[in-house]
Scaffold this active site. Structure first.
Site, PDB file in Angstrom:
ATOM      1  CG  PHE A  62      -1.651   1.151   1.603  1.00  0.00           C
ATOM      2  CD1 PHE A  62      -2.636   1.632   0.752  1.00  0.00           C
ATOM      3  CD2 PHE A  62      -1.431   1.815   2.800  1.00  0.00           C
ATOM      4  CE1 PHE A  62      -3.376   2.749   1.102  1.00  0.00           C
ATOM      5  CE2 PHE A  62      -2.157   2.926   3.162  1.00  0.00           C
ATOM      6  CZ  PHE A  62      -3.136   3.403   2.297  1.00  0.00           C
ATOM      7  CE1 TYR A  63       2.639   1.591   4.843  1.00  0.00           C
ATOM      8  CE2 TYR A  63       4.851   0.690   4.865  1.00  0.00           C
ATOM      9  CZ  TYR A  63       3.652   0.954   5.504  1.00  0.00           C
ATOM     10  OH  TYR A  63       3.473   0.587   6.811  1.00  0.00           O
ATOM     11  CB  THR A  64       4.597   5.501  -2.239  1.00  0.00           C
ATOM     12  OG1 THR A  64       5.460   4.370  -2.145  1.00  0.00           O
ATOM     13  CG2 THR A  64       4.987   6.520  -1.197  1.00  0.00           C
ATOM     14  N   GLY A  66       2.600   1.150  -4.075  1.00  0.00           N
ATOM     15  CA  GLY A  66       3.496   0.115  -4.614  1.00  0.00           C
ATOM     16  C   GLY A  66       4.893   0.614  -4.921  1.00  0.00           C
TER      17      GLY A  66
END
Ligand SMILES: NC(=O)c1ccc[n+]([C@@H]2O[C@H](COP(=O)([O-])OP(=O)(O)OC[C@H]3O[C@@H](n4cnc5c(N)ncnc54)[C@H](OP(=O)(O)O)[C@@H]3O)[C@@H](O)[C@H]2O)c1
Length: 365
Positions: A62-64, A66
């Protein structure tokens, strides 16, 4: 250097640095974009962590959107350190709004998410794979069985959980033990001087069930560094918490008072407030590691020195008292004073003679 002292994570043989590197801000897309870093800005942060001997790196699909995984995959390959790292990623968040099975913790999404993470990370296994957030739907048994399949398939080395109620983690771990499935070894939760709710349920549960806790946001996202000020308009200061599009929790009068104690302790020890805050979190009962984030390699330098000193007992007691969670409701009955009244009126629990061992029951007698 504290980073190259490796501790066992939970009840396992996996050795990790007590300060893990968080890479939620690697990348400039998606939810964390407003304070995200490009690959060129992320590289020196990652390199500084490796140079210090760190081996525990955290990301999530989920971070940035992918990008964190993609950048990390490239940086790991570039540095040639895949095997020496304990690479952690997480799944839960939807990757295709509208498709009910493209998010959450069910088997279909869990496997799909892992395959996509492996591609972005340019590897064929992750060391630690975590359920990111409880979805309130998927039975713990389904998650544990799927984790076990993935361990047996060689795609993950160890499973773990993040941001789940303690009863859910206890159910998952007990089910795994009862059925000889791969146990969870890690629980990732918010924990800092300013965020101590997990002490009530999660910490004792994790200690009993062999889960090492990784504390996320040990600086409260930067709040505990002391660089923010309270104004009529709200919080101001040079960092992500003052960005208008970065939702963070409401900081209360008690939080601002806590900063006063933290500053006094830091001055007495001649270190920074950030170092005291991280040291405190990383050395609390049940905490296996603190996951630190940094906007630059220089910031990380300060952070990485956070375990190079000890907080003396007296100063630690001041910090403990400055923001201790107040037990509410039924939890009031689990405090030492109340328990003393139950077990032995007039005596305090913990008043044991030196060398006291609880009696061992002789079952054959
Ligand atoms: N499982 C979960 O749900 C979850 C949730 C959140 C995070 N995490 C993990 O935990 C990691 C760390 O989270 P976090 O970034 O919130 O941790 P944090 O350590 O509480 O905050 C890090 C931020 O504080 C500021 N900072 C760091 N060192 C500083 C220093 N020496 N002086 C002044 N400011 C300093 C920087 O932001 P500025 O420069 O912008 O001030 C930095 O990005 C994430 O990367 C992620 O891997 C997990």
């Amino acid at each position: 250097m504290s980073l190259d002292q490796y501790y066992l994570l939970g009840r396992s043989g996996l050795r990790v640095s007590r300060l893990a590197l968080g890479t939620m801000n690697f990348g400039t897309s998606g939810f964390h974009a407003s304070y995200g870093k490009t690959e060129d800005e992320s590289r020196p942060i990652f390199r500084r962590y490796l140079d210090g001997g760190g081996n525990f790196v955290d990301t999530a699909d989920f971070y940035t959107a992918g990008e964190s995984e993609t950048i990390l995959g490239r940086l790991i390959a570039e540095a040639g350190v895949r095997d020496r790292l304990v690479l952690t990623t997480k799944f839960t968040n939807s990757v295709d709004p509208g498709d009910p099975n493209a998010g959450g913790n069910g088997r279909k999404h869990l496997i799909r998410a892992l395959e996509a993470s492996l591609r972005r990370l340019r590897t064929d296994y992750v060391d630690l794979f975590l359920l990111h957030t409880w979805d309130r739907i998927t039975p713990a048994e389904e998650v544990v069985q799927t984790f076990d399949d993935l361990v047996r398939a060689g795609k993950i080395r160890y499973p773990g959980l993040s941001d789940v109620p303690s009863w859910y983690a206890a159910r998952a771990q007990t089910y795994a033990e009862a059925h000889a499935l791969a146990p969870m070894i890690n629980l990732q939760l918010p924990y800092s001087l300013a965020e101590r709710a997990i002490e009530t349920e999660h910490v004792p549960m994790a200690q009993h069930l062999g889960l090492g806790i990784s504390a996320w946001s040990p600086l409260g996202g930067g709040f505990l560094s002391g660089k923010y000020r309270y104004t009529e308009q709200g919080l101001t200061g040079d960092g992500r918490l003052s960005l208008p599009d970065n939702p963070s929790r409401k900081w209360t009068d008690a939080d601002w008072r806590l900063l006063g104690t933290l500053q006094r302790v830091a001055e007495e020890l001649d270190v920074t407030m950030a170092q005291v805050a991280i040291n405190w979190a990383a050395t609390q009962p049940g905490i296996a590691s603190a996951i630190v984030g940094a906007s630059s390699a220089n910031q990380l330098d300060t952070t990485l020195a956070a375990l190079d000193f000890e907080i003396p007992a007296g100063l630690r007691a001041e910090l403990d008292g400055a923001a201790a969670p107040v037990p509410e409701s039924v939890y009031r009955m689990f405090t030492p004073d109340y328990q003393g009244w139950i077990i032995n009126p007039g005596a305090k629990v913990g008043d044991k003679p030196a060398g006291y061992q609880p009696p061992v029951r002789n079952w054959t007698a």
